[in-house]
Design a protein around this motif. Structure first.
Motif, PDB file in Angstrom:
ATOM      1  N   PHE A 301       0.777  -1.242   0.021  1.00 56.75           N
ATOM      2  CA  PHE A 301       0.069  -0.069   0.131  1.00 56.75           C
ATOM      3  C   PHE A 301       0.827   1.179   0.264  1.00 56.75           C
ATOM      4  O   PHE A 301       0.371   2.321  -0.438  1.00 56.75           O
ATOM      5  CB  PHE A 301      -0.860   0.129   1.204  1.00 56.75           C
ATOM      6  N   VAL A 302       2.111   1.134   0.390  1.00 51.93           N
ATOM      7  CA  VAL A 302       2.910   2.358   0.300  1.00 51.93           C
ATOM      8  C   VAL A 302       4.324   2.034  -0.274  1.00 51.93           C
ATOM      9  O   VAL A 302       4.455   2.792  -1.341  1.00 51.93           O
ATOM     10  CB  VAL A 302       3.306   2.786   1.961  1.00 51.93           C
ATOM     11  N   GLN A 303       4.980   1.421   0.400  1.00 54.86           N
ATOM     12  CA  GLN A 303       6.219   1.169  -0.209  1.00 54.86           C
ATOM     13  C   GLN A 303       7.008  -0.246   0.200  1.00 54.86           C
ATOM     14  O   GLN A 303       6.965  -0.496   1.363  1.00 54.86           O
ATOM     15  CB  GLN A 303       7.629   2.464   0.054  1.00 54.86           C
ATOM     16  N   PRO A 304       7.757  -0.896  -0.496  1.00 55.87           N
ATOM     17  CA  PRO A 304       8.219  -2.181  -0.072  1.00 55.87           C
ATOM     18  C   PRO A 304       9.258  -2.081   0.844  1.00 55.87           C
ATOM     19  O   PRO A 304      10.255  -1.207   0.828  1.00 55.87           O
ATOM     20  CB  PRO A 304       8.770  -2.683  -1.449  1.00 55.87           C
ATOM     21  N   VAL A 305       8.801  -2.552   2.263  1.00 55.02           N
ATOM     22  CA  VAL A 305       9.818  -2.309   3.268  1.00 55.02           C
ATOM     23  C   VAL A 305       9.892  -3.599   4.169  1.00 55.02           C
ATOM     24  O   VAL A 305      10.402  -3.921   5.380  1.00 55.02           O
ATOM     25  CB  VAL A 305       9.077  -1.246   4.322  1.00 55.02           C
ATOM     26  N   PHE A 306       9.338  -4.767   3.470  1.00 61.21           N
ATOM     27  CA  PHE A 306       9.389  -6.279   4.025  1.00 61.21           C
ATOM     28  C   PHE A 306      10.859  -6.653   4.011  1.00 61.21           C
ATOM     29  O   PHE A 306      11.089  -7.432   2.927  1.00 61.21           O
ATOM     30  CB  PHE A 306       8.347  -7.000   3.222  1.00 61.21           C
ATOM     31  N   VAL A 307      11.661  -6.389   4.767  1.00 57.89           N
ATOM     32  CA  VAL A 307      13.183  -6.961   5.245  1.00 57.89           C
ATOM     33  C   VAL A 307      13.240  -7.526   6.405  1.00 57.89           C
ATOM     34  O   VAL A 307      12.919  -6.815   7.561  1.00 57.89           O
ATOM     35  CB  VAL A 307      14.139  -5.581   4.911  1.00 57.89           C
ATOM     36  N   THR A 308      13.756  -8.644   6.509  1.00 60.47           N
ATOM     37  CA  THR A 308      13.691  -9.571   7.760  1.00 60.47           C
ATOM     38  C   THR A 308      14.493  -8.721   8.768  1.00 60.47           C
ATOM     39  O   THR A 308      14.173  -8.980  10.031  1.00 60.47           O
ATOM     40  CB  THR A 308      14.364 -10.993   7.250  1.00 60.47           C
ATOM     41  N   ARG A 309      15.562  -7.955   8.265  1.00 57.85           N
ATOM     42  CA  ARG A 309      16.530  -7.641   9.403  1.00 57.85           C
ATOM     43  C   ARG A 309      15.561  -6.452  10.217  1.00 57.85           C
ATOM     44  O   ARG A 309      16.033  -6.127  11.251  1.00 57.85           O
ATOM     45  CB  ARG A 309      17.934  -6.794   8.892  1.00 57.85           C
ATOM     46  N   VAL A 310      14.816  -5.846   9.500  1.00 54.60           N
ATOM     47  CA  VAL A 310      13.926  -4.771  10.243  1.00 54.60           C
ATOM     48  C   VAL A 310      13.072  -5.331  11.411  1.00 54.60           C
ATOM     49  O   VAL A 310      12.937  -4.569  12.222  1.00 54.60           O
ATOM     50  CB  VAL A 310      12.964  -4.179   9.182  1.00 54.60           C
ATOM     51  N   PHE A 311      12.731  -6.648  11.219  1.00 55.19           N
ATOM     52  CA  PHE A 311      11.847  -7.193  12.360  1.00 55.19           C
ATOM     53  C   PHE A 311      12.603  -8.226  13.262  1.00 55.19           C
ATOM     54  O   PHE A 311      12.361  -9.114  13.439  1.00 55.19           O
ATOM     55  CB  PHE A 311      10.644  -7.739  11.966  1.00 55.19           C
TER      56      PHE A 311
END
Length: 490
Positions: A301-311
């Motif tokens: 819905f906004v911008q691809p931010v699905f990065v494992t290191r972020v979670f």
């Protein structure tokens, strides 16, 4: 804790430390590591300018700036990340002890000690260890205030401080902090939620100076951010990364995938069954599953931010939940199955983690040693892009070298002009400016880059131009890093 418990705790801590020290000096750096080093070498105003033009807040670079004043060796620089990782380990251990008891904390400590994702980031020169310490500290103080009812000024100060640390560590940190609010809302604890909002208001005020930088950073993310929209492959990779390390080759990948999937499914089922036995389990579940789900949704819905290191917070609290389930379900055999799955996934992947020497951690030191031979020392070196230039420039900043600029507006165009000015490192805008006046030069390129063009039925454009206009004297390969030796045609 009793004496025996202290000894167990110390043994687990030393195990976590030992596994984070393996390969600390020998592991190759990558572009992001070198970027952090070069930016942290600048004064604080330049660090602020450089990070404002990038996508991250400056706190980690500030810490690294003062840390490297003691020593600039790669091993010592990485010790900062090791220390931050161990701080996170300590917080998670005590968090698990307070929630589920000492036995569960022991299991949690073991899982986090051997967890490949934790070990990876403990040796990375990036802000994820600091982010984790800040977010975990925030939830530790949240539990102390709202569950243990120890609402002292020190606890509130600690919650605010840890929230500020998290916010100034990573641009997406706020998405890891909001689950405390959701937890209190779901429990209809309105008065306590109001008190939490007051503390968060203070965090927001302290973060406000950096908030003015966000529009420019958001614009950059919208314009140039390499992360694709996630699909089922990315979800499965994330599940594996909660237990094992990627990439893996041969039979190791399916084995790690099977172990990880089995453990994950059992964990989800056991959390679902126990959902009413503990209020705090809801908080942990929200952080473990809610954060990745939110980032997955934002990616569409906004911008691809699905990065494992972020979670990384989710991966850590996943081990806290696992510690609880393994202890409470041990007599039924479920606990043994789960801990066995965690151990096997780690054993499969840790050797690869320690020995991996391919893109983006190619054998840069070996290539630099070749270029530093007496017969090569004064020859100009041109890099296809910043990803090979930065690590090799770290090993030898005296080298006569440059790199080609990223294509403007492309997903790879991430080295902002303000960051270039802050570090005093600038690309060459076109090939002719770089080599037209050279009698001889080296061209450094990743095998991966060449292969990507060939898979599309094309030739690497820069390499093709050079081969058409210059004489190839030699071609050397260092792992997946290729060096072409060109000279002017007779």
């Amino acid at each position: 804790m009793k004496k025996k418990e202290w000894l167990i705790f110390l043994g687990l801590f030393l195990l976590a430390l030992a596994l984070r020290l393996i390969g600390l000096a020998s592991r190759e750096i990558q572009y992001d590591d070198a970027f952090s080093i070069f930016l942290a070498r600048q004064n604080l105003p330049n660090i602020i300018r450089g990070t404002a033009a990038d996508t991250m807040p400056p706190l980690y670079y500030f810490l690294l700036h003062y840390w490297q004043l003691i020593s600039g060796s790669l091993t010592f620089l990485r010790l900062l990340s090791v220390a931050l990782s161990l701080i996170g380990w300590l917080i998670a251990f005590d968090f698990s002890r307070r929630i589920s008891g000492f036995r569960a904390a022991v299991v949690t400590g073991l899982l986090l000690a051997i967890n490949p994702l934790q070990i990876y980031h403990s040796q990375d020169l990036r802000m994820y260890g600091l982010l984790l310490a800040g977010q975990l500290g925030y939830y530790w103080f949240f539990y102390r205030i709202f569950e243990e009812k120890k609402n002292s000024k020190i606890s509130v100060f600690g919650l605010v401080l840890c929230g500020v640390i998290a916010m100034y560590s990573h641009a997406l940190a706020v998405f890891g902090l909001i689950w405390a609010n959701i937890y209190l809302i779901l429990r209809k604890r309105w008065v306590e939620h109001f008190h939490l909002i007051k503390a968060q208001f203070i965090i927001g005020l302290i973060y406000l100076p950096w908030a003015f930088m966000l529009p420019e950073q958001i614009e950059k993310v919208q314009r140039a951010f390499w992360t694709p929209k996630p699909g089922i492959v990315e979800v499965l990779q994330s599940i594996i990364l909660f237990h094992a390390n990627l990439p893996l080759e041969g039979i190791l990948l399916p084995l790690a995938a099977v172990f990880s999937a089995q453990v994950f499914v059992v964990m989800v089922w056991e959390v679902f069954k126990e959902r009413r036995s503990s209020e705090v389990l809801l908080l942990l579940a929200l952080c473990v599953f809610g954060l990745p789900a939110l980032l997955f949704s934002l990616s569409y819905f906004v911008q691809p931010v699905f990065v494992t290191r972020v979670f990384i917070l989710s991966a850590t609290l996943y081990c806290v939940v696992a510690g609880r389930i393994i202890v409470t379900r041990w007599k039924r055999g479920i606990g043994g199955f789960l801990i066995g799955g965690f151990l096997l996934a780690a054993l499969i992947s840790l050797p690869t983690l320690y020995t991996y020497n391919e893109f983006p951690r190619s054998p840069f030191r070996q290539a630099v040693e070749y270029l530093n031979k007496s017969e090569n020392r004064d020859i100009y070196v041109l890099h296809d892009n910043k990803l090979s230039f930065f690590p090799m420039y770290y090993y030898d900043p005296s080298q006569n070298t440059a790199f080609l600029a990223d294509e403007p507006g492309s997903p790879n165009d991430t080295f902002a002009p303000a960051s270039q000015e802050a570090m005093d490192i600038f690309p060459v805008n076109n090939l002719s400016d770089a080599v037209d006046h050279r009698q001889r030069f080296f061209f450094v390129v990743f095998s991966k880059a060449i292969a990507e063009y060939e898979e599309s039925g094309l030739s690497h454009p820069v390499l093709q131009t050079l081969q058409q206009n210059y004489l190839l004297r030699n071609h050397l390969i260092f792992g997946d890093l290729e060096i072409y030796d060109f000279e002017v045609m007779p």
